[in-house]
Design an enzyme around this catalytic site. Structure first.
Site, PDB file in Angstrom:
ATOM      1  N   LYS A  63      26.788  26.417  61.719  1.00 49.70           N
ATOM      2  CA  LYS A  63      26.030  26.309  62.799  1.00 49.70           C
ATOM      3  C   LYS A  63      26.883  26.490  64.043  1.00 49.70           C
ATOM      4  O   LYS A  63      28.149  26.258  63.666  1.00 49.70           O
ATOM      5  CB  LYS A  63      25.409  25.034  63.091  1.00 49.70           C
ATOM      6  CG  LYS A  63      24.129  24.963  63.983  1.00 49.70           C
ATOM      7  CD  LYS A  63      22.956  25.354  63.164  1.00 49.70           C
ATOM      8  CE  LYS A  63      21.921  25.411  64.178  1.00 49.70           C
ATOM      9  NZ  LYS A  63      20.285  25.752  63.218  1.00 49.70           N
ATOM     10  N   ASP A  99      18.811  29.874  68.044  1.00 48.00           N
ATOM     11  CA  ASP A  99      18.373  28.426  67.761  1.00 48.00           C
ATOM     12  C   ASP A  99      17.942  28.028  69.452  1.00 48.00           C
ATOM     13  O   ASP A  99      17.728  29.243  70.122  1.00 48.00           O
ATOM     14  CB  ASP A  99      19.540  27.445  67.212  1.00 48.00           C
ATOM     15  CG  ASP A  99      18.826  26.134  66.680  1.00 48.00           C
ATOM     16  OD1 ASP A  99      18.553  26.017  65.852  1.00 48.00           O
ATOM     17  OD2 ASP A  99      19.003  25.167  67.759  1.00 48.00           O
TER      18      ASP A  99
END
Ligand code: GLU
Length: 449
Positions: free
Chosen positions: A130, A170
């Site tokens: 991430k 995201d």
């Protein structure tokens, strides 16, 4: 947040707290997984032993970098960029980029940790990672967004690649940002490497259904949970928090399945629309005009905007938290319960606090953790990688059918695993154990690396 852990796991959790001080979101994500390891914590096999857990809780690589850029007034701005490459046991690191002022190392580590088990659950060959930045896109012009993305990629490009690490979107990173990021990667490397990013535009290597996938997948998963107990979305009142990419397509799929979404929210408040959310208007306000929900309420007589209080006070049968982490606390869970909620499925990552989860589970409300119910986004990213690798592109229906099948398989895996380990109906135990065991197996096979 340490109650309930198996005595064998408690010292391991304490060591994680000690080693990652102050990273509360990361602690929370580790705690939830460790709690689910209870059924195997007493076993002598390698799964829940410290030799594996210790490595699983330590990211393989953490990159933090300066992102300098120039705003429209000519001022130099500085943000902090992150990429945490968490685990590559099952495939290249895979996971989104988040641009939001709340981003810090704890947030990126919790997301990367969750992503590892989510990606494992999808059954696709992808590891976990991430990244993101504390950059706030709100109020920034297109050119500022472009300059920021180009600067961000000027450092990130050296760490990523089709076989290394594959970022996607995201919160705060959608089609526009991915376009600027991909363009800069292509310019720096002089390579058309379509598999380096997912969520690309449909004319330049993107996959059908990727935009819709997280929201659609969450609703497919919730539908399967309802079907498991002989129920359906038909005529159900549904509350969806958020008004971004996940929420919008969750609303769309609920409506297609015969349910009625009566509330959505954003950072300015929430809108209650008893006639059912008007999807075209919502898309226009949020995706095209990039405005607040007040613009939705202003154009729709059946809607009212509430700027204080909580969206979880709106009575509903199904709640889909699709906004952000810890948006559904204990008080929200109590309010939902008092109003007779039947099912809660997470479209966001870790939206329910541990206290809220305990309330749902204690009251036998059907509850699905995000790493299972929101896995459709990253699963469709893996389908995009497949198409890129074979220089192919599939149609919408074909791709949606694959997404639906994958969500069905994840659901089945959760149900079967929970049952196998003595917690029938517990989707948290099912998702965490199934996701964890696959990663742990691969790590054992690959030796101490
Ligand atoms: N950000 C999404 C998630 O939380 C998708 C990541 C991806 O497609 O790589 O799963």
């Amino acid at each position: 947040m340490t109650e309930g852990l198996h005595p064998n796991l408690q010292p391991m959790f304490d060591a994680v707290l000690e080693r990652n001080r102050g990273e509360t979101e990361f602690h929370q994500a580790v705690y939830e997984v460790m709690l689910s390891l209870t059924p195997i914590a007493g076993q002598r096999d390698a799964y829940a032993q410290w030799s594996i857990l210790k490595r699983i809780c330590e990211p393989e690589r953490q990159i933090i970098f300066r992102v300098p850029w120039v705003d429209d007034q000519g001022r130099v701005e500085i943000n902090r960029g992150y990429r945490v490459e968490f685990n590559s046991a099952l495939g290249p690191y895979k996971g989104g980029l988040r641009f939001h002022p709340s981003v810090n190392l704890s947030i990126i580590k919790f997301l990367g940790f969750e992503q590892t088990f989510k990606n494992s659950l999808t059954g696709m060959p992808i590891g976990g990672g991430k990244g993101g930045s504390d950059f706030d896109p709100k109020g920034r012009s297109d050119l500022e967004i472009m300059r920021f993305c180009q600067s961000f990629m000027t450092e990130l490009y050296r760490h990523i690649g089709e076989y290394t690490d594959v970022p996607a979107g995201d919160i705060g990173v959608g089609g526009r940002e991915l376009g600027y990021l991909f363009g800069q990667y292509k310019r720096i490397t002089n390579r058309w490497e379509s598999g380096v990013l997912t969520g690309k535009g449909l004319t330049w290597g993107g996959s059908q259904v990727r935009t819709e996938a997280t929201g659609y997948g969450t609703v497919f998963f919730a539908r399967d949970m309802l079907a498991e107990v002989g129920e359906s979305f038909e005529d159900r009142r549904v509350v969806v928090s958020g008004a971004g990419n996940v929420a919008i397509y969750a609303v769309e799929k609920v409506h297609q399945l015969g349910g009625r979404v009566i509330a959505v929210s954003d950072s300015s408040g929430y809108v209650v629309d008893e006639a059912g959310i008007d999807l075209e208007l919502l898309k226009d306000v949020k995706e095209v005009r990039r405005e607040r929900l007040s613009a939705y309420a202003a154009q729709r007589t059946s809607a009212r905007l509430v700027t204080d209080g909580s969206i979880w006070d709106v009575p509903c049968d199904v709640a889909l938290p699709c906004a952000t982490q810890n948006e559904l606390p204990e008080s929200g869970a109590k309010a939902l319960l008092a109003n007779g909620v039947r099912l809660v499925a997470e479209g966001a990552n870790m939206p329910c606090t541990p206290e809220a989860i305990a309330i749902f589970q204690g009251a036998r409300v059907l509850y699905a953790p995000g790493k299972a119910s929101n896995a459709g986004g990253v699963a469709t990213s893996a389908l995009e990688m497949q198409q890129n690798a074979s220089r192919d592109s599939w149609g919408f229906e074909e791709t949606e059918a694959k997404l639906e099948e994958i969500m069905g398989e994840i659901h089945r895996t959760c149900v079967d695993t929970a049952e196998q380990y003595g917690s029938p109906g517990d989707y948290v135990v099912g998702a965490n154990l199934a996701g964890y065991i696959k990663v742990a197996d691969a790590m054992v096979a690959q030796g101490v690396i």
